[in-house]
Design a protein around this motif. Sequence first.
Motif, PDB file in Angstrom:
ATOM      1  N   ASP A 115      15.851  -6.379 -14.155  1.00 10.55           N
ATOM      2  CA  ASP A 115      16.819  -6.657 -13.096  1.00 10.55           C
ATOM      3  C   ASP A 115      16.243  -7.709 -12.145  1.00 10.55           C
ATOM      4  OD1 ASP A 115      18.687  -6.661 -11.075  1.00 10.55           O
ATOM      5  OD2 ASP A 115      19.016  -4.495 -11.183  1.00 10.55           O
ATOM      6  N   LEU A 116      16.638  -8.956 -12.358  1.00  3.28           N
ATOM      7  CA  LEU A 116      16.092 -10.051 -11.548  1.00  3.28           C
ATOM      8  C   LEU A 116      16.594  -9.993 -10.109  1.00  3.28           C
ATOM      9  CD1 LEU A 116      16.409 -12.938 -14.162  1.00  3.28           C
ATOM     10  CD2 LEU A 116      14.496 -11.369 -13.772  1.00  3.28           C
ATOM     11  N   ARG A 117      17.709  -9.309  -9.871  1.00  5.85           N
ATOM     12  CA  ARG A 117      18.232  -9.187  -8.502  1.00  5.85           C
ATOM     13  C   ARG A 117      17.301  -8.356  -7.631  1.00  5.85           C
ATOM     14  NH1 ARG A 117      21.731  -8.382 -12.283  1.00  5.85           N
ATOM     15  NH2 ARG A 117      23.645  -9.606 -12.479  1.00  5.85           N
ATOM     16  N   HIS A 118      16.536  -7.464  -8.267  1.00  2.00           N
ATOM     17  CA  HIS A 118      15.685  -6.541  -7.513  1.00  2.00           C
ATOM     18  C   HIS A 118      14.200  -6.898  -7.629  1.00  2.00           C
ATOM     19  CE1 HIS A 118      19.396  -4.140  -7.573  1.00  2.00           C
ATOM     20  NE2 HIS A 118      18.907  -3.568  -6.497  1.00  2.00           N
ATOM     21  N   PHE A 119      13.912  -8.154  -7.932  1.00  2.00           N
ATOM     22  CA  PHE A 119      12.509  -8.557  -7.874  1.00  2.00           C
ATOM     23  C   PHE A 119      11.998  -8.290  -6.451  1.00  2.00           C
ATOM     24  CE2 PHE A 119       9.068 -11.525  -7.021  1.00  2.00           C
ATOM     25  CZ  PHE A 119       8.271 -11.356  -8.138  1.00  2.00           C
ATOM     26  N   PRO A 120      10.823  -7.645  -6.310  1.00  2.00           N
ATOM     27  CA  PRO A 120      10.333  -7.247  -4.977  1.00  2.00           C
ATOM     28  C   PRO A 120       9.810  -8.442  -4.177  1.00  2.00           C
ATOM     29  CG  PRO A 120       8.721  -6.678  -6.639  1.00  2.00           C
ATOM     30  CD  PRO A 120       9.911  -7.201  -7.388  1.00  2.00           C
ATOM     31  N   ARG A 121      10.704  -9.291  -3.733  1.00  2.00           N
ATOM     32  CA  ARG A 121      10.325 -10.548  -3.080  1.00  2.00           C
ATOM     33  C   ARG A 121       9.418 -10.326  -1.864  1.00  2.00           C
ATOM     34  NH1 ARG A 121      14.395 -15.018  -4.030  1.00  2.00           N
ATOM     35  NH2 ARG A 121      15.794 -14.280  -5.680  1.00  2.00           N
ATOM     36  N   THR A 122       9.810  -9.385  -1.004  1.00  2.00           N
ATOM     37  CA  THR A 122       9.047  -9.201   0.240  1.00  2.00           C
ATOM     38  C   THR A 122       7.620  -8.734  -0.041  1.00  2.00           C
ATOM     39  OG1 THR A 122      11.075  -8.669   1.454  1.00  2.00           O
ATOM     40  CG2 THR A 122       8.984  -7.972   2.430  1.00  2.00           C
ATOM     41  N   ARG A 123       7.482  -7.741  -0.910  1.00  2.00           N
ATOM     42  CA  ARG A 123       6.142  -7.213  -1.193  1.00  2.00           C
ATOM     43  C   ARG A 123       5.308  -8.216  -1.990  1.00  2.00           C
ATOM     44  NH1 ARG A 123       8.044  -1.053  -2.708  1.00  2.00           N
ATOM     45  NH2 ARG A 123       8.172  -0.272  -0.567  1.00  2.00           N
ATOM     46  N   TRP A 124       5.964  -8.968  -2.873  1.00  2.00           N
ATOM     47  CA  TRP A 124       5.214  -9.995  -3.594  1.00  2.00           C
ATOM     48  C   TRP A 124       4.761 -11.092  -2.633  1.00  2.00           C
ATOM     49  CZ3 TRP A 124       3.012 -10.008  -8.204  1.00  2.00           C
ATOM     50  CH2 TRP A 124       2.508 -11.222  -8.690  1.00  2.00           C
ATOM     51  N   ALA A 125       5.631 -11.472  -1.709  1.00  2.00           N
ATOM     52  CA  ALA A 125       5.259 -12.493  -0.721  1.00  2.00           C
ATOM     53  C   ALA A 125       4.098 -12.015   0.142  1.00  2.00           C
ATOM     54  CB  ALA A 125       6.465 -12.845   0.147  1.00  2.00           C
ATOM     55  N   GLU A 126       4.087 -10.721   0.474  1.00  2.00           N
ATOM     56  CA  GLU A 126       2.973 -10.177   1.257  1.00  2.00           C
ATOM     57  C   GLU A 126       1.666 -10.262   0.472  1.00  2.00           C
ATOM     58  OE1 GLU A 126       4.324  -6.255   2.014  1.00  2.00           O
ATOM     59  OE2 GLU A 126       5.626  -6.819   3.702  1.00  2.00           O
ATOM     60  N   ALA A 127       1.738  -9.977  -0.824  1.00  2.00           N
ATOM     61  CA  ALA A 127       0.529 -10.061  -1.653  1.00  2.00           C
ATOM     62  C   ALA A 127       0.036 -11.502  -1.752  1.00  2.00           C
ATOM     63  CB  ALA A 127       0.815  -9.497  -3.039  1.00  2.00           C
ATOM     64  N   VAL A 128       0.977 -12.439  -1.925  1.00  2.00           N
ATOM     65  CA  VAL A 128       0.596 -13.851  -1.988  1.00  2.00           C
ATOM     66  C   VAL A 128      -0.017 -14.305  -0.669  1.00  2.00           C
ATOM     67  CG1 VAL A 128       1.493 -16.199  -2.220  1.00  2.00           C
ATOM     68  CG2 VAL A 128       2.312 -14.407  -3.756  1.00  2.00           C
ATOM     69  N   ARG A 129       0.583 -13.900   0.430  1.00  2.00           N
ATOM     70  CA  ARG A 129       0.064 -14.307   1.746  1.00  2.00           C
ATOM     71  C   ARG A 129      -1.333 -13.743   1.969  1.00  2.00           C
ATOM     72  NH1 ARG A 129      -0.473 -12.833   6.995  1.00  2.00           N
ATOM     73  NH2 ARG A 129      -0.049 -14.453   8.555  1.00  2.00           N
ATOM     74  N   GLU A 130      -1.557 -12.483   1.555  1.00  2.00           N
ATOM     75  CA  GLU A 130      -2.887 -11.889   1.702  1.00  2.00           C
ATOM     76  C   GLU A 130      -3.941 -12.718   0.973  1.00  2.00           C
ATOM     77  OE1 GLU A 130      -5.124  -8.211  -0.388  1.00  2.00           O
ATOM     78  OE2 GLU A 130      -3.303  -7.667   0.698  1.00  2.00           O
ATOM     79  N   VAL A 131      -3.585 -13.161  -0.235  1.00  2.00           N
ATOM     80  CA  VAL A 131      -4.524 -13.958  -1.020  1.00  2.00           C
ATOM     81  C   VAL A 131      -4.772 -15.301  -0.355  1.00  2.00           C
ATOM     82  CG1 VAL A 131      -4.809 -15.167  -3.213  1.00  2.00           C
ATOM     83  CG2 VAL A 131      -3.956 -12.811  -3.183  1.00  2.00           C
ATOM     84  N   LEU A 132      -3.724 -15.961   0.096  1.00  2.00           N
ATOM     85  CA  LEU A 132      -3.870 -17.276   0.704  1.00  2.00           C
ATOM     86  C   LEU A 132      -4.692 -17.218   1.989  1.00  2.00           C
ATOM     87  CD1 LEU A 132      -0.269 -18.714   0.193  1.00  2.00           C
ATOM     88  CD2 LEU A 132      -2.361 -19.397  -0.989  1.00  2.00           C
ATOM     89  N   VAL A 133      -4.551 -16.130   2.728  1.00  5.35           N
ATOM     90  CA  VAL A 133      -5.260 -16.016   4.005  1.00  5.35           C
ATOM     91  C   VAL A 133      -6.717 -15.594   3.794  1.00  5.35           C
ATOM     92  CG1 VAL A 133      -5.383 -14.705   6.164  1.00  5.35           C
ATOM     93  CG2 VAL A 133      -3.174 -15.562   5.342  1.00  5.35           C
ATOM     94  N   ASN A 134      -6.947 -14.684   2.860  1.00  2.00           N
ATOM     95  CA  ASN A 134      -8.260 -14.048   2.771  1.00  2.00           C
ATOM     96  C   ASN A 134      -9.140 -14.515   1.616  1.00  2.00           C
ATOM     97  OD1 ASN A 134      -7.623 -12.346   5.005  1.00  2.00           O
ATOM     98  ND2 ASN A 134      -6.499 -10.977   3.637  1.00  2.00           N
ATOM     99  N   ALA A 135      -8.571 -15.198   0.618  1.00  2.00           N
ATOM    100  CA  ALA A 135      -9.377 -15.595  -0.531  1.00  2.00           C
ATOM    101  C   ALA A 135     -10.440 -16.610  -0.140  1.00  2.00           C
ATOM    102  CB  ALA A 135      -8.479 -16.170  -1.622  1.00  2.00           C
ATOM    103  N   PRO A 136     -11.680 -16.458  -0.603  1.00  2.00           N
ATOM    104  CA  PRO A 136     -12.723 -17.457  -0.349  1.00  2.00           C
ATOM    105  C   PRO A 136     -12.333 -18.816  -0.945  1.00  2.00           C
ATOM    106  CG  PRO A 136     -13.664 -15.413  -1.212  1.00  2.00           C
ATOM    107  CD  PRO A 136     -12.189 -15.311  -1.374  1.00  2.00           C
ATOM    108  N   HIS A 137     -12.925 -19.866  -0.416  1.00  2.00           N
ATOM    109  CA  HIS A 137     -12.585 -21.212  -0.872  1.00  2.00           C
ATOM    110  C   HIS A 137     -12.829 -21.385  -2.365  1.00  2.00           C
ATOM    111  CE1 HIS A 137     -11.916 -22.257   3.230  1.00  2.00           C
ATOM    112  NE2 HIS A 137     -13.197 -22.163   3.592  1.00  2.00           N
ATOM    113  N   GLY A 138     -13.841 -20.699  -2.883  1.00  2.00           N
ATOM    114  CA  GLY A 138     -14.165 -20.847  -4.293  1.00  2.00           C
ATOM    115  C   GLY A 138     -13.058 -20.385  -5.229  1.00  2.00           C
ATOM    116  N   GLU A 139     -12.148 -19.525  -4.734  1.00  2.00           N
ATOM    117  CA  GLU A 139     -11.063 -19.035  -5.589  1.00  2.00           C
ATOM    118  C   GLU A 139     -10.032 -20.122  -5.904  1.00  2.00           C
ATOM    119  OE1 GLU A 139     -11.548 -16.460  -6.970  1.00  2.00           O
ATOM    120  OE2 GLU A 139     -12.243 -14.811  -5.715  1.00  2.00           O
ATOM    121  N   PHE A 140     -10.092 -21.245  -5.202  1.00  2.00           N
ATOM    122  CA  PHE A 140      -9.116 -22.311  -5.415  1.00  2.00           C
ATOM    123  C   PHE A 140      -9.577 -23.291  -6.496  1.00  2.00           C
ATOM    124  CE2 PHE A 140      -8.130 -20.553  -1.332  1.00  2.00           C
ATOM    125  CZ  PHE A 140      -6.749 -20.629  -1.224  1.00  2.00           C
TER     126      PHE A 140
END
Length: 449
Positions: A115-140
Motif C-alpha cells: 500500500d503505497l498510500r500508507h508509506f510511513p513518510r513522517t517516521r522515515w523522514a525522522e530516520a533520515v534526518r537523524e542520520v543526516l544530523v548525527n552521522a560522522p563525516h566518514g559515512e558520506f
Amino acid sequence: MTGSRTNLAWDVLLDLSGPGPRHERLTRALRTVIREGTLGSGAALPPSRTLAADLGCSRWVITQAYEQLIAEGYLAARTGSGTVVRWSASSAEPAKPAVRKVSPPEIDLAPGLPDLRHFPRTRWAEAVREVLVNAPHGEFGYPVPGGHPRLRAVLADHLRRCRGAVVDDVRIASGVTDAFGRLCRALLAAGITRVAAEDPGWHTLRRVATRAGLDVVGVPVDEDGLRVDEIPPGVRAVLVTPAHQFPTGTVLSPARRAGLLAWAREADGLIIEDDYDAEFRYDRRPVGTVQGMDPARVALLGSVSKTLSPALGLGWYTVPPQWTDRVEPSPTPPALDQLAFAAFLERGSYDRHLRAARRRYRARRDALVDALGPARLSGVAAGLHLVLELPGGSAAAVVERAAAKGLRVADLGDYRVAPGEPGLVLGYGNLADGSVGTAARLLREAIAR
C-alpha cells in the motif's frame, strides 16, 4: 536427548527474557533448545497444563507456542503420546509475457505492490534526518562492500527475533532479484548448472537464473507447497517461497519442510528461500523461516519491497558458511539509505508499521473476498494477493475484458512453466479501500461475459 524429557527443570532450561509477549518469548526459547540439541528428536514435551504450572503462566501461552512450532516443523502432536520434538540437526524460464497496450487502469489489481498510500513518510523522514544530523563525516564516502555494519547488525537481530532465522552474517543488496542473481552466478562458478523453481512461481527470478547461465526446472506446487518428491535427480539448488508461495498462496507444510531439508542433505544441495511477504499472515502468526531449521543448507533472501516500498531498493541475504566467499558482494544501496533503515528498525518504527499494515491488509482482503461472492478463491489468509480460479474459462480473455473496463488483473498462466488450470492473480496490497466494491463488480462483469 531422546525419549521423555518431561521431568526437566523447565523454568531453568528456558530463557524467557527479551522483548515481546510471553508466548512469543516461549516460542523462541523452545526453538533455541531444540536447535541446540538440548531436546533431541523424539523428546516428549510436558502437557500444556504441566508446563504452564512450572512456568507460572496460562495454558494459552503454552498452546500458542506449541502450535507455532508444530506449524514450523519443530514439534509434532501425536495421538496418545502428546507433543514431541520432530526436528533434528542430522535430519535436519518461458518467454516474457507480452505487454498489453492499454490505457493506464483506473483500478490496479495486479500483484506485487504494498500500500503505497500508507508509506510511513513522517517516521522515515525522522530516520533520515537523524542520520543526516548525527552521522560522522566518514559515512558520506563510498558504501562498504556487503553493506553498512550498523544495518547488518540491526537487521540480523530483526531476522532472529521476528523470522526465527539463524543469522551470523547478513549482507545488503538492492533487492531479492539482485541477491538471487549473485547466488546464481556463484552456483554456476561452483559447477551447478541447474536450479529447480516452483511452478507456478515468480517469473522474474526464473529469468534472472536463465540470464546467469542456469537451466531452470519447474517443480509443481500443490496445497502443501513444493512437491519435493518431483525435484529431478542431479539438481542441487532449489528456489522456494515457503512462508507464502507466490502465486498460489499455499504454505509449505511441516512434512514438506522436513522433506526439503532431507533432499538438501542427500543431494548436497542448496535451498534458496525467498521470504516473500512472510510478514503478513492473518489467521495466525507467520511461520518461521526454513533457514532457521538448517542454516548450513539454506540461503535466505528478503527485502522491503512488499513491506515498505520497492522504491527504496533495500534487500538482504544470508548464505551458509561454505558459500560466503563464493558469493561476490557487488555495489550496495547508498550508505545514507542503509543508515536510515537501520535507524527505522532501531526506533521500532518498522515493527509498528508492520502491525498497522497487517490490520489494514486483513480488513481489505476480507472485504474483497466478501465482494467477490461465491467465486472460487484459493490460498491461505496471508500476503497481498489471492488466486481466483476459472475452471473451464479463459483467463486471457477475462484479463482483456477487465482492461477494457479500466481494471488491471494478472493471468495465472503468466507465472507457469507448464500449462495448468486457468485463473487470475488478484493483488489487493495497493488497492484503495474505497475501490474494493467497484473492482469486484467490474471483475464479475468481465468473467460473466
